[in-house]
Design an enzyme around this catalytic site. Sequence first.
Site, PDB file in Angstrom:
ATOM      1  N   PRO A  24       0.748  -0.803  -0.188  1.00  0.00           N
ATOM      2  CG  PRO A  24      -0.556  -1.117   2.105  1.00  0.00           C
ATOM      3  CD  PRO A  24       0.729  -2.100   1.399  1.00  0.00           C
ATOM      4  CB  ALA A  26      -0.216   6.964   1.066  1.00  0.00           C
ATOM      5  CB  CYS A 109       1.658   5.488   8.000  1.00  0.00           C
ATOM      6  SG  CYS A 109       2.264   8.007   7.011  1.00  0.00           S
ATOM      7  CE  LYS A 148       3.538  -2.256   4.458  1.00  0.00           C
ATOM      8  NZ  LYS A 148       4.313  -0.987   4.698  1.00  0.00           N
ATOM      9  CG  ASN A 209       7.148  -3.910   2.489  1.00  0.00           C
ATOM     10  OD1 ASN A 209       6.778  -2.889   3.210  1.00  0.00           O
ATOM     11  ND2 ASN A 209       7.371  -3.633   1.415  1.00  0.00           N
ATOM     12  N   GLY A 210      10.486  -4.614   2.086  1.00  0.00           N
ATOM     13  CA  GLY A 210      11.688  -3.566   2.479  1.00  0.00           C
ATOM     14  C   GLY A 210      12.991  -4.208   1.789  1.00  0.00           C
ATOM     15  CG  ASP A 211      16.421  -3.091   1.576  1.00  0.00           C
ATOM     16  OD1 ASP A 211      16.319  -1.591   1.409  1.00  0.00           O
ATOM     17  OD2 ASP A 211      17.336  -2.787   2.621  1.00  0.00           O
ATOM     18  N   GLY A 233       7.031  -2.666  -2.465  1.00  0.00           N
ATOM     19  CA  GLY A 233       6.310  -1.092  -3.455  1.00  0.00           C
ATOM     20  C   GLY A 233       7.057  -0.783  -4.054  1.00  0.00           C
TER      21      GLY A 233
END
Length: 342
Positions: A24, A26, A109, A148, A209-211, A233
């Site tokens: 997700p 924004a 967030c 998340k 999630n990440g990298d 993402g």
Amino acid sequence: MTNTSTKPFQIGDFVMDNRVVLAPMAGICNSAFRLTVKEFGAGLVYAEMISDKGIVLKNERTLSMLYIDERENPLSLQIFGGEKDTLVAAAKYVDQHTSADIIDINMGCPVNKIIKCEAGARWLLDPEKIYEMVSAVVDNVKKPVSVKMRTGWDEGHLYAVENARAVERAGGAAVAVHGRTRVQMYEGQANWDLIRQVKDSVNIPVIGNGDVNTPQDAKRMLDETGVDAVMIGRAALGDPWMIYRTVEYLETGVLKPEPTAQEKIDVCLLHFDRLTALKGEKIAVREMRKHAAWYLKGIRGNGTARNVINQTETAQALKDYLRGFAEEASKEEYSVVDSILA
């Protein structure tokens, strides 16, 4: 090569086609973008985060963000908020009035305006609040509820394992973990070891999630952390082929080629048509400027192209320019190939 996609990935009763998930984002993950990415093979797509108060107050713009094209499913719709009553009320609305398959709660967030509302990453400091809020939502909806989150607030407050356990204890159906702290924002390196620790500590599905910037990164995350799925993402911005290439790589071990300039522009134009249908020409032209810049990344002359695109005011002008740019870029690609083969 081991096939890392044979293990089923499931949230509640929803079984995904594969283990590649769109994050997700924004201001990005509206229906036009999600559907385009979905068609490139994402097993699950997330909608951009939506304010619980906006839903409860029936804000027109907020309710328009709940639109889902039936071709997007399975889909997870993400809400955020800091107060139990409004979060539960918003979740009940999503449960009863949308075709979302999963309700996701944002507790990652990092931006100040969300933190000031006691929402997003603010939750990371309080596992008991997480339990209280998630259990209240779970008790009031029929759809599976996921969360998340990030690894923690900062390096001194890394409560990822405790927070994930609180989600599970509250009846959460899955948890996605971004391997950065709130303080890191989107900088520095993601901590995959903490993601692995979360996976080792809970029995519900964990999404990492990440990298994850390449298909090879996705496989490495699955292998090193044991997560049930990988979330992509920023690497998918202007590049839905990243989703397709990752799915193919995980399933077959074959690394598909990067798209041509013409392919990039064709999908950019399709995305633009969908955005125009969703939001109208004026807003779509303005929002498509950033997307077009992402689609053009890596194509020679993209800097000049971005300057032109940022000055366009109509859909026709933007389309005409992109088509002309694609034609010139394609000629250059062919000339490079010809010179190699000569």
